[in-house]
Design a protein around this motif. Structure first.
Motif, PDB file in Angstrom:
ATOM      1  N   TYR A 126      -6.401  -6.464   0.169  1.00 32.79           N
ATOM      2  CA  TYR A 126      -7.480  -5.569  -0.243  1.00 32.79           C
ATOM      3  C   TYR A 126      -8.756  -6.340  -0.608  1.00 32.79           C
ATOM      4  O   TYR A 126      -9.853  -6.000  -0.163  1.00 32.79           O
ATOM      5  CB  TYR A 126      -7.021  -4.716  -1.425  1.00 32.79           C
ATOM      6  CG  TYR A 126      -8.067  -3.752  -1.930  1.00 32.79           C
ATOM      7  CD1 TYR A 126      -8.397  -2.609  -1.205  1.00 32.79           C
ATOM      8  CD2 TYR A 126      -8.721  -3.970  -3.146  1.00 32.79           C
ATOM      9  CE1 TYR A 126      -9.352  -1.713  -1.662  1.00 32.79           C
ATOM     10  CE2 TYR A 126      -9.685  -3.083  -3.607  1.00 32.79           C
ATOM     11  CZ  TYR A 126      -9.985  -1.963  -2.869  1.00 32.79           C
ATOM     12  OH  TYR A 126     -10.941  -1.081  -3.324  1.00 32.79           O
TER      13      TYR A 126
ATOM     14  N   SER B 135      -3.633   4.095   0.830  1.00 28.98           N
ATOM     15  CA  SER B 135      -4.336   3.301  -0.182  1.00 28.98           C
ATOM     16  C   SER B 135      -3.836   1.867  -0.144  1.00 28.98           C
ATOM     17  O   SER B 135      -2.643   1.608  -0.298  1.00 28.98           O
ATOM     18  CB  SER B 135      -4.107   3.892  -1.576  1.00 28.98           C
ATOM     19  OG  SER B 135      -4.689   3.047  -2.556  1.00 28.98           O
ATOM     20  N   GLN B 136      -4.763   0.941   0.074  1.00 28.55           N
ATOM     21  CA  GLN B 136      -4.422  -0.485   0.094  1.00 28.55           C
ATOM     22  C   GLN B 136      -4.864  -1.194  -1.182  1.00 28.55           C
ATOM     23  O   GLN B 136      -4.826  -2.417  -1.250  1.00 28.55           O
ATOM     24  CB  GLN B 136      -5.083  -1.144   1.316  1.00 28.55           C
ATOM     25  CG  GLN B 136      -4.587  -0.627   2.651  1.00 28.55           C
ATOM     26  CD  GLN B 136      -3.174  -1.073   2.966  1.00 28.55           C
ATOM     27  OE1 GLN B 136      -2.605  -1.917   2.275  1.00 28.55           O
ATOM     28  NE2 GLN B 136      -2.597  -0.518   4.010  1.00 28.55           N
ATOM     29  N   THR B 137      -5.271  -0.419  -2.188  1.00 31.91           N
ATOM     30  CA  THR B 137      -5.792  -1.023  -3.419  1.00 31.91           C
ATOM     31  C   THR B 137      -4.843  -2.051  -4.038  1.00 31.91           C
ATOM     32  O   THR B 137      -5.292  -3.118  -4.469  1.00 31.91           O
ATOM     33  CB  THR B 137      -6.139   0.074  -4.445  1.00 31.91           C
ATOM     34  OG1 THR B 137      -7.039   1.002  -3.834  1.00 31.91           O
ATOM     35  CG2 THR B 137      -6.791  -0.518  -5.673  1.00 31.91           C
TER      36      THR B 137
ATOM     37  N   GLY C 116       0.837  -1.189   0.000  1.00 28.77           N
ATOM     38  CA  GLY C 116       0.000   0.000   0.000  1.00 28.77           C
ATOM     39  C   GLY C 116       0.876   1.244   0.000  1.00 28.77           C
ATOM     40  O   GLY C 116       2.100   1.161   0.182  1.00 28.77           O
ATOM     41  N   TYR C 117       0.282   2.392  -0.210  1.00 26.17           N
ATOM     42  CA  TYR C 117       1.073   3.623  -0.235  1.00 26.17           C
ATOM     43  C   TYR C 117       0.306   4.760   0.440  1.00 26.17           C
ATOM     44  O   TYR C 117      -0.925   4.755   0.518  1.00 26.17           O
ATOM     45  CB  TYR C 117       1.443   4.012  -1.673  1.00 26.17           C
ATOM     46  CG  TYR C 117       0.262   4.216  -2.594  1.00 26.17           C
ATOM     47  CD1 TYR C 117      -0.323   5.472  -2.750  1.00 26.17           C
ATOM     48  CD2 TYR C 117      -0.281   3.146  -3.299  1.00 26.17           C
ATOM     49  CE1 TYR C 117      -1.415   5.654  -3.588  1.00 26.17           C
ATOM     50  CE2 TYR C 117      -1.374   3.319  -4.142  1.00 26.17           C
ATOM     51  CZ  TYR C 117      -1.925   4.580  -4.284  1.00 26.17           C
ATOM     52  OH  TYR C 117      -3.019   4.757  -5.106  1.00 26.17           O
TER      53      TYR C 117
ATOM     54  N   TYR D 298      -0.533   8.864   0.821  1.00 29.11           N
ATOM     55  CA  TYR D 298      -0.528  10.197   0.212  1.00 29.11           C
ATOM     56  C   TYR D 298      -1.361  11.110   1.088  1.00 29.11           C
ATOM     57  O   TYR D 298      -1.992  10.654   2.057  1.00 29.11           O
ATOM     58  CB  TYR D 298      -1.058  10.163  -1.233  1.00 29.11           C
ATOM     59  CG  TYR D 298      -2.495   9.739  -1.382  1.00 29.11           C
ATOM     60  CD1 TYR D 298      -3.526  10.673  -1.454  1.00 29.11           C
ATOM     61  CD2 TYR D 298      -2.841   8.383  -1.481  1.00 29.11           C
ATOM     62  CE1 TYR D 298      -4.848  10.286  -1.610  1.00 29.11           C
ATOM     63  CE2 TYR D 298      -4.162   7.987  -1.634  1.00 29.11           C
ATOM     64  CZ  TYR D 298      -5.159   8.940  -1.696  1.00 29.11           C
ATOM     65  OH  TYR D 298      -6.464   8.558  -1.838  1.00 29.11           O
TER      66      TYR D 298
ATOM     67  N   ILE E 103      -3.878   9.563   3.832  1.00 25.59           N
ATOM     68  CA  ILE E 103      -4.716   8.493   3.288  1.00 25.59           C
ATOM     69  C   ILE E 103      -3.791   7.350   2.874  1.00 25.59           C
ATOM     70  O   ILE E 103      -2.835   7.565   2.116  1.00 25.59           O
ATOM     71  CB  ILE E 103      -5.523   8.984   2.069  1.00 25.59           C
ATOM     72  CG1 ILE E 103      -6.430  10.155   2.476  1.00 25.59           C
ATOM     73  CG2 ILE E 103      -6.354   7.843   1.474  1.00 25.59           C
ATOM     74  CD1 ILE E 103      -7.070  10.863   1.322  1.00 25.59           C
TER      75      ILE E 103
END
Length: 199
Positions: free
Chosen positions: A115, A108-110, A88-89, A91, A106
């Motif tokens: 996920y 993001s685990q997309t 994940g990353y 931002y 935030i």
């Protein structure tokens, strides 16, 4: 306009970020943006620095738990996690309404391996979420206001970095109590120890 946007995108010293809450975009110096992200990540009570990619280890542990859940119940089958995944990353959206324009972090685990399983668990657990004090939309909120007797006080609570401040173990305990020890909720056909391990 397109040329201006393209020129901004090509500049390494300027970052174009979304504003928090509003639909606007913000221009922020790249160095300042990274400095604010680093300040968030430096909080060791919320984040831990890793020396290697834990994806393969997590995948094996998750698939072991999934296998035990699938063995323990005939009514539900969780899919095995296969394939390659990224981490994940983090931002940040710029809080233009706050002094100093801090970032709303935030994560993001997309692209992450958990996920898909998290989305499935969300579907399974949503019926167990108490809805008495929840609203699903601004339209529902406005209807509540219009239908109210016009007495009382409306308060708005602003929580700093909400999701990085949620007490994880306490939250899971609340979920477990509501699912497995509340007589008003239907029985979930997943052993408690297995659900705890997944969460």
């Amino acid at each position: 306009m397109k040329e201006a946007a393209k020129a901004l995108h090509q500049r390494e010293d300027i970052a174009v970020r979304r504003a928090d809450i509003t639909a606007a975009f913000v221009l922020i110096k790249t160095a300042e943006y990274h400095q604010k992200l680093d300040a968030i990540l430096s909080d060791s009570t919320k984040f831990e620095r890793l020396t290697k990619n834990p994806t393969d280890k997590i995948k094996k542990e998750a698939n072991d738990i999934i296998s035990s859940v699938n063995t323990a119940t005939n009514a539900m089958h969780l899919p095995t996690i296969i394939g390659d995944y990224s981490l994940g990353y983090l931002y940040g959206n710029v809080k233009t309404h706050k002094n100093g324009n801090p970032l709303h972090p935030i994560i993001s685990q997309t692209p992450a391996l958990m996920y898909g399983l998290a989305k499935l668990l969300n579907q399974i657990l949503t019926p167990y979420v108490p809805s008495r004090y929840s609203l699903h939309s601004s339209t529902e909120f406005l209807k509540k206001i219009r239908d109210s007797p016009g007495t009382g006080i409306i308060a708005s609570l602003d929580i700093e970095s909400l999701f990085t401040n949620v007490p994880v173990d306490e939250t899971i305990n609340i979920i477990m109590d509501h699912i497995y020890r509340d007589p008003s909720t239907p029985q979930l056909n997943i052993p408690e120890v297995s659900l705890w391990a997944i969460l």
